[in-house]
Design a protein around this motif. Structure first.
Motif, mmCIF file in Angstrom:
data_model
loop_
_atom_site.group_PDB
_atom_site.id
_atom_site.type_symbol
_atom_site.label_atom_id
_atom_site.label_comp_id
_atom_site.label_asym_id
_atom_site.label_seq_id
_atom_site.Cartn_x
_atom_site.Cartn_y
_atom_site.Cartn_z
ATOM 1 N N LEU A 61 0.820 -1.207 0.000
ATOM 2 C CA LEU A 61 0.000 0.000 0.000
ATOM 3 C C LEU A 61 0.859 1.266 0.000
ATOM 4 O O LEU A 61 0.625 2.191 -0.781
ATOM 5 C CB LEU A 61 -0.916 -0.001 1.239
ATOM 6 N N THR A 65 4.462 2.264 -5.366
ATOM 7 C CA THR A 65 3.714 3.227 -6.189
ATOM 8 C C THR A 65 3.709 2.835 -7.662
ATOM 9 O O THR A 65 2.962 3.411 -8.454
ATOM 10 C CB THR A 65 4.318 4.635 -6.035
ATOM 11 N N GLU A 69 -3.530 1.239 -8.589
ATOM 12 C CA GLU A 69 -4.213 1.675 -7.369
ATOM 13 C C GLU A 69 -5.133 0.610 -6.765
ATOM 14 O O GLU A 69 -5.149 0.421 -5.546
ATOM 15 C CB GLU A 69 -4.999 2.963 -7.643
ATOM 16 N N ARG A 72 -3.027 -1.842 -4.717
ATOM 17 C CA ARG A 72 -2.527 -1.226 -3.478
ATOM 18 C C ARG A 72 -3.665 -1.049 -2.465
ATOM 19 O O ARG A 72 -3.516 -1.354 -1.282
ATOM 20 C CB ARG A 72 -1.879 0.127 -3.792
ATOM 21 N N SER A 73 -4.800 -0.548 -2.950
ATOM 22 C CA SER A 73 -5.933 -0.325 -2.046
ATOM 23 C C SER A 73 -6.435 -1.639 -1.460
ATOM 24 O O SER A 73 -6.779 -1.717 -0.271
ATOM 25 C CB SER A 73 -7.053 0.391 -2.795
ATOM 26 N N ASP A 108 -0.523 10.551 -0.179
ATOM 27 C CA ASP A 108 -0.331 9.933 -1.493
ATOM 28 C C ASP A 108 -1.104 10.707 -2.578
ATOM 29 O O ASP A 108 -2.211 11.209 -2.309
ATOM 30 C CB ASP A 108 -0.817 8.480 -1.452
ATOM 31 N N ILE A 113 -5.926 5.823 -2.458
ATOM 32 C CA ILE A 113 -4.942 5.371 -1.473
ATOM 33 C C ILE A 113 -5.081 6.198 -0.196
ATOM 34 O O ILE A 113 -5.032 5.664 0.923
ATOM 35 C CB ILE A 113 -3.507 5.476 -2.043
#
Length: 900
Positions: A61, A65, A69, A72-73, A108, A113
């Motif tokens: 998370l 990068t 998304e 990561r979320s 972020d 995020i």
């Protein structure tokens, strides 16, 4: 050691192979395939045994990068679930690593995020505490001042979530120099009402909104500035800000209307505009204002009167279906009865345990059913502007009564005659919404409106037919007071047709409306009973799942409404086979048993001996459901890691069905009781920790006591102490049923009740003299005191003065029945032993005696002897003085009926 482990964790780096595996799992879990999802879920759950896994999740998370998304979320959301489930078992170094990484990415560039990090922050705070995360608030408050918009918005988003989830923690959290944390936070949040970012303005206001209901001192001290800030934000360009302004005003209206009163005209003007906002979420928040306004004190209510002519058309407009509504509702689909229901669309059902209550004189009703005024036309599962507008119109009509009709009648004339079905539909909804509050003003128009509505049941549009069913149900009380041939016969015919409509929504609406009509019409429906039952039989054959659940309710309500008239072999042969077929098809863990058992309970009570041929398998299955639930409950208590707690509603509905059978079959249930362990099971249920289980247990005990006391009597020494322990008015329904059961037992035990009278009477006298005791509990308490006085007169009579006034007041409105009869006989017996006990409250005794319509001859003679005895003892002159203040109707009644 903890500090060293934290340092090691600060340098923690993932294993590349393991990191790659975690990323692949996260990506695969986003595939729509159910089998893949299930396999991935199992792998993720297996990884939870490694605390290191949570480090990987926060690493993905916060650090990766280069990943998309959603991946990561998702890592953050899985971590959130782990935090919720296992946070307290995380090693300290893992907790510290997660906290540090959360703060590192709160700014972020991705809003998704940032939102995910905010969720993690609030989860950690709510599972732990703010004290466990020192420096968090200071860090976030510093970040909201950042020139970097992402950092500012991310920090404020996290603060908003923490304020939502942990407002009580924040209210008590100490600040610097003997202050509270909120003493700093609330003025700080207000500074950001002028921030250039609408997201920040909205978050700042939303943070403060979380504290309005409790109004901590920090907000009270700044309330004037807060109201000024709301004024500044009122016309904000951002809909989210306007929505939060409306929400704040609604909450302030509920808790500190005095602060708003000087500005009320401006606020009303503002809310009239916002209720028409182009953003429906803003309009919905504003519409809540009118619902809240209807609850205000009388002096404030008057301020809205001049605005009703403008408000009513706005509310009516808010009730109109949008094109999106119609599309989602499939409003253009007519024939869908063959389409199976989506199980997700069926609301979970909760059984309401049985409560023993009395019938009333003058058609007065007992405790209201929470669902009586449900305006839910099933438009959506969620609350929306249409529902809120209709509810607001309903609430305001109950306050302003016929003043609402002045602006409403011209709108009704226009909408009901419209060629556009959407306009006609909202007119019919509005007519239903004001049925309760504006009934007096609407009555002159009902001879034209009711035939119009009955004709609208045949409208070609589904949504018109369904809302018409509901609106007609709102006027059912008036309809049944008119000559049957005028409206009732036609309404019954047309509603039954709609119950067999080809559209499921109409079927459901018609079924619900017919259940309401049954409650109002009762035995007025007898001429149509065969037609009704035949329609129910046809409905069984064609209904899908959701409609079927509502049909059970309509059948049960019919049984409750017409009672023993249902005990006719022709009717039984129509009604019982499809119900028994459903009963046989349902498994013991199917929650559809709830409405079916409720329905059968009403039928068993109504049929009485007519239920006997069906009773054996029903009785045995009820015992099995109770036994299974008790066993599962015990296993869950002794081995909580291996067994889940059972759903005790299965036991409650079984107890209530047995209660209905005992009430209806009376002594015919004796054979079933004799050959079963029902009393042993009942003794366990009476001590259950769940109040609803005890409530239903005591109802069943009372009914078994009436039906076959010979099987209850051997357990009396064990049962009565449990009943006494439950004479606690904090649990109103439990206490009510325990009180009633004691009264039934006393009638059976007679003088053998004496060992228990002292401890029982002490509790009952407290209950009857307690302020704000609900009416049903007062009535059953009074009846039981009277019955105890009947069987143990010498023990109860000395206490007469401590309860007689409230005793009389509690029973004066009860219909003549056997319970009232036995209670009054008890009081007559006590008065004969202790005549001075009623001297101070003689008028109440006279009033209670006069409340009888047709007492039995021997009871009437007791009343006469008491009244004449006092008159003779006092002498004519003193009698005249005592009775002179009596209301004329009471004096007249006593003179005509008892010759005094």
């Amino acid at each position: 050691n903890e500090y060293k482990s934290y340092l090691r964790m600060a340098d923690w780096q993932p294993n590349n192979d393991s990191l790659h595996q975690v990323i692949e799992l996260l990506k695969e879990s986003q595939y729509p395939c159910t089998l893949t999802q299930r396999a991935i879920q199992q792998k993720l759950e297996a990884l939870n045994q490694y605390h290191d896994f949570n480090n990987y999740l926060i690493y993905v998370l916060a650090k990766l990068t280069n990943q998309d998304e959603p991946t990561r979320s998702l890592a953050g959301l899985i971590l959130k679930n782990n935090l919720k489930g296992y946070y307290h078992s995380f090693p300290p170094n893992v907790k510290q690593f997660i906290k540090r990484e959360c703060l590192s990415c709160i700014g972020d560039p991705s809003s998704l995020i940032r939102a995910t990090v905010g969720i993690l922050c609030t989860t950690i705070v709510s599972k732990g505490s703010l004290e466990d995360w020192p420096g968090l608030l200071e860090h976030l408050c510093t970040m909201i001042g950042s020139k970097n918009q992402h950092e500012c918005e991310g920090a404020f988003g996290a603060l908003q979530k923490i304020c939502e989830d942990s407002s009580e923690q924040l209210e008590t959290m100490p600040g610097a120099n003997g202050t509270k944390a909120l003493d700093t936070l609330i003025p700080l949040f207000m500074q950001y009402f002028r921030h250039e970012s609408s997201k920040v303005r909205s978050c700042a206001l939303a943070c403060i909104n979380q504290f309005i209901i409790n109004l901590p001192p920090a907000l009270m001290d700044n309330l004037g500035n807060f109201v000024q800030g709301l004024t500044m934000l009122a016309s904000d360009d951002d809909p989210e800000v306007r929505k939060n302004v409306c929400r704040a005003l609604v909450m302030l209206l509920e808790v500190r209307v005095d602060q708003l009163a000087p500005h009320m005209n401006d606020i009303i003007e503002y809310m009239l505009i916002r209720t028409q906002d182009n953003d429906e979420n803003v309009a919905l928040e504003a519409c809540e204002f009118w619902l809240a306004y209807a609850e205000l004190p009388t002096e404030v209510l008057a301020l809205l009167s001049p605005y009703l002519a403008r408000l009513v058309p706005i509310l009516i407009q808010g009730m109109k279906y949008t094109e999106l509504d119609i599309m989602l509702l499939k409003g253009d689909v007519e024939d869908d009865e063959m389409v199976p229901d989506n199980e997700q669309d069926i609301k979970p059902r909760f059984h309401r345990a049985k409560t023993h209550q009395q019938g009333y004189l003058n058609g007065e009703k007992g405790a209201p059913d929470e669902d009586d005024d449900d305006m839910d036309d099933e438009a959506f599962a969620e609350w929306n502007l249409r529902k809120c507008s209709a509810a607001a119109l309903d609430a305001l009509s109950n306050v302003y009564k016929d003043d609402i009709l002045t602006p409403l009648l011209p709108i009704l004339m226009q909408t009901l005659s419209s060629a556009e079905w959407e306009v006609k539909e909202l007119g019919i909804l509005a007519l239903g919404a004001v049925a309760e509050g504006c009934m007096n003003g609407i009555i002159p128009h009902l001879p034209q409106l009711v035939p119009f509505l009955v004709n609208s049941l045949s409208d070609k549009k589904t949504l018109v037919r369904s809302i018409t069913c509901w609106t007609l149900s709102r006027y059912a009380h008036w309809i049944v007071t008119q000559p049957a041939d005028q409206y009732l016969k036609t309404l019954v015919t047309e509603l039954l047709k709609r119950m067999l409509d080809t559209n499921k929504r109409v079927q459901e609406a018609a079924c619900s409306a017919f259940a309401t009509l049954e409650e109002e019409a009762c035995t007025e429906l007898l001429p149509y009973l065969k037609f009704i039952l035949t329609t129910f039989f046809e409905a069984f054959k064609k209904y899908q799942h959701k409609s079927l659940l509502i049909l059970y309710d309509a059948i049960g309500t019919l049984a409750d409404s017409i009672g023993f008239h249902l005990n006719n072999q022709e009717y039984i042969e129509i009604l019982m086979p499809p119900l028994i077929a459903k009963w046989n098809n349902l498994k013991d863990d199917d929650k559809d048993l709830f409405p079916l058992l409720e329905c059968l309970s009403s039928i068993a009570t109504a049929l009485g001996t007519g239920f006997v041929p069906y009773s054996e398998p029903v009785y045995q299955r009820c015992l099995l459901l109770i036994q299974k639930t008790l066993t599962a409950s015990m296993m869950a208590a002794t081995q909580p890691d291996q067994y889940e707690k059972p759903d005790k509603d299965f036991m409650i509905v079984a107890l209530d069905l047995l209660s209905g059978m005992a009430e209806g079959m009376e002594s015919h249930i004796e054979g079933h009781v004799q050959n079963s362990n029902i009393l042993a099971l009942l003794y366990q249920c009476m001590q259950d920790e769940m109040s609803e289980v005890r409530q239903s247990s005591f109802a069943l005990l009372g009914d078994l006591t009436k039906a076959c006391f010979q099987h209850v009597k051997p357990y009396i020494k064990e049962l009565v102490p449990v009943l006494v322990n439950n004479l606690q008015p904090g649990y109103i329904s439990v206490c009510n049923n325990a009180t009633w059961a004691i009264g039934e037992i006393s009638i059976q035990l007679q003088g053998d009740m004496r060992p228990f009278v002292g401890v029982i009477l002490k509790e009952l006298i407290v209950i009857i003299n307690r302020q704000n005791t609900p009416k049903t509990l007062l009535e059953n308490t009074a009846i039981t005191i009277g019955r105890l006085g009947l069987v143990c007169t010498d023990d109860v009579a000395p206490h007469l003065a401590s309860f007689i006034r409230l005793w009389c007041a509690s029973l004066r409105n009860i219909r003549d029945n056997d319970e009232k009869d036995s209670a009054f006989r008890g009081v007559c017996a006590m008065i004969s032993v202790n005549p001075s006990g009623i001297i101070e409250d003689f008028i109440y005794v006279c009033d209670a005696i006069a409340s009888w319509v047709s007492p039995k001859d021997d009871l009437k003679m007791m009343f006469k002897q008491i009244l004449h005895g006092y008159k003779n003892q006092l002498g004519q002159e003193n009698w005249q003085k005592i009775t002179e203040p009596f209301p004329p109707l009471l004096r007249s009644r006593l003179s005509e009926t008892y010759g005094v």
